[in-house]
Design a protein around this motif. Structure first.
Motif, PDB file in Angstrom:
ATOM      1  N   THR A 165       0.838  -1.198   0.000  1.00 15.98           N
ATOM      2  CA  THR A 165       0.000   0.000   0.000  1.00 15.98           C
ATOM      3  C   THR A 165       0.873   1.248   0.000  1.00 15.98           C
ATOM      4  O   THR A 165       2.060   1.196   0.326  1.00 15.98           O
ATOM      5  CB  THR A 165      -0.909   0.039   1.238  1.00 15.98           C
ATOM      6  OG1 THR A 165      -0.090   0.040   2.414  1.00 15.98           O
ATOM      7  CG2 THR A 165      -1.848  -1.163   1.274  1.00 15.98           C
ATOM      8  N   VAL A 166       0.240   2.364  -0.359  1.00 21.56           N
ATOM      9  CA  VAL A 166       0.903   3.668  -0.320  1.00 21.56           C
ATOM     10  C   VAL A 166       0.044   4.592   0.516  1.00 21.56           C
ATOM     11  O   VAL A 166      -1.169   4.703   0.300  1.00 21.56           O
ATOM     12  CB  VAL A 166       1.072   4.261  -1.739  1.00 21.56           C
ATOM     13  CG1 VAL A 166       1.715   5.637  -1.660  1.00 21.56           C
ATOM     14  CG2 VAL A 166       1.906   3.342  -2.610  1.00 21.56           C
ATOM     15  N   ASN A 167       0.641   5.266   1.498  1.00 21.46           N
ATOM     16  CA  ASN A 167      -0.097   6.177   2.385  1.00 21.46           C
ATOM     17  C   ASN A 167       0.512   7.581   2.313  1.00 21.46           C
ATOM     18  O   ASN A 167       1.741   7.728   2.296  1.00 21.46           O
ATOM     19  CB  ASN A 167      -0.041   5.680   3.835  1.00 21.46           C
ATOM     20  CG  ASN A 167      -0.675   4.311   3.994  1.00 21.46           C
ATOM     21  OD1 ASN A 167      -1.778   4.068   3.512  1.00 21.46           O
ATOM     22  ND2 ASN A 167       0.045   3.413   4.658  1.00 21.46           N
ATOM     23  N   PHE A 168      -0.346   8.601   2.294  1.00 24.30           N
ATOM     24  CA  PHE A 168       0.087   9.985   2.304  1.00 24.30           C
ATOM     25  C   PHE A 168      -0.474  10.680   3.540  1.00 24.30           C
ATOM     26  O   PHE A 168      -1.617  10.440   3.926  1.00 24.30           O
ATOM     27  CB  PHE A 168      -0.444  10.737   1.071  1.00 24.30           C
ATOM     28  CG  PHE A 168       0.112  10.244  -0.237  1.00 24.30           C
ATOM     29  CD1 PHE A 168       1.271  10.787  -0.752  1.00 24.30           C
ATOM     30  CD2 PHE A 168      -0.537   9.245  -0.955  1.00 24.30           C
ATOM     31  CE1 PHE A 168       1.778  10.345  -1.958  1.00 24.30           C
ATOM     32  CE2 PHE A 168      -0.044   8.794  -2.161  1.00 24.30           C
ATOM     33  CZ  PHE A 168       1.123   9.348  -2.666  1.00 24.30           C
ATOM     34  N   GLU A 169       0.317  11.522   4.141  1.00 26.64           N
ATOM     35  CA  GLU A 169      -0.164  12.383   5.212  1.00 26.64           C
ATOM     36  C   GLU A 169      -0.091  13.803   4.679  1.00 26.64           C
ATOM     37  O   GLU A 169       0.971  14.271   4.272  1.00 26.64           O
ATOM     38  CB  GLU A 169       0.719  12.232   6.451  1.00 26.64           C
ATOM     39  CG  GLU A 169       0.240  13.060   7.646  1.00 26.64           C
ATOM     40  CD  GLU A 169       1.127  12.842   8.869  1.00 26.64           C
ATOM     41  OE1 GLU A 169       1.276  13.805   9.646  1.00 26.64           O
ATOM     42  OE2 GLU A 169       1.661  11.738   9.025  1.00 26.64           O
TER      43      GLU A 169
END
Length: 205
Positions: A188-192
């Protein structure tokens, strides 16, 4: 006019000084020649690299999914006789969370106290510069000519690293932040992100 005796005496003095200078001049030329040879030589021989003077890196993966482990000196040209390249781990190989890959023997080992590892993950939380794999592009997406004139040249409207975060442009141009990576495993790829202005089009894709 000088008398013959005086003339002879002066001539002897000059000749005597010349005779004394010749050995000195010869020694000076020999010394200069030796110094020139030392300067023009190959210089001191490089010593064999100590373990503290180099580190290991992997080469890029080839079409078969394999790579090589090579030794790279911290300072190029400082030493020689580096360890020979050896076959590296498979490109899909990774350690678990809480472990790191010891490049010396290419095995996973527990992280030291106070340190951590994401395992197969990569976290970007230092933005002093754009990390490898990221690219920032800008464009004028307006279709109307009057709007296009107002936006002007958008080449400088890009995402800018600001230390512990990266900020987008604040003008009317469209700025895109892209990240490209060769995936070895599914994940997965997560952005904040912080999105304070609802009037700006902001999206992920």
């Amino acid at each position: 006019m000088a008398e013959p005796g005086h003339s002879h005496h002066l001539s002897a003095r000059v000749r005597g000084r010349t005779e004394r200078r010749i050995p000195r001049l010869w020694r000076l030329l020999l010394w200069a020649g030796t110094a020139f040879q030392v300067t023009q030589g190959t210089g001191p021989e490089l010593h064999a690299c100590k373990e503290s003077e180099y580190h290991y890196e992997y080469t890029a993966c080839d079409s078969t999914g394999s790579r090589w482990r090579v030794a790279v000196p911290h300072t190029p040209g400082l030493c020689t006789s580096l360890p020979d390249p050896i076959k590296g781990t498979e490109c899909s190989f990774s350690c678990n969370a809480g472990e790191f890959l010891d490049m010396k023997d290419q095995s996973c080992k527990p992280c030291a106290e106070g340190r951590y590892s994401l395992g197969t993950g990569i976290r970007f939380d230092e933005w002093d510069e754009l990390p490898h794999g990221f690219a920032s592009l800008s464009a004028n997406m307006e279709l109307d000519d009057s709007a296009a004139e107002s936006t002007g040249n958008c080449t400088s409207s890009k995402w800018v690293p600001r230390g512990d975060y990266i900020a987008s442009n604040t003008d009317e141009c469209t700025a895109t932040l892209m990240y490209a990576v060769n995936l070895k495993q599914s994940g997965t790829v997560n952005f904040e992100y912080y999105y304070p202005d609802s009037s700006i089009i902001f999206e992920f894709f």
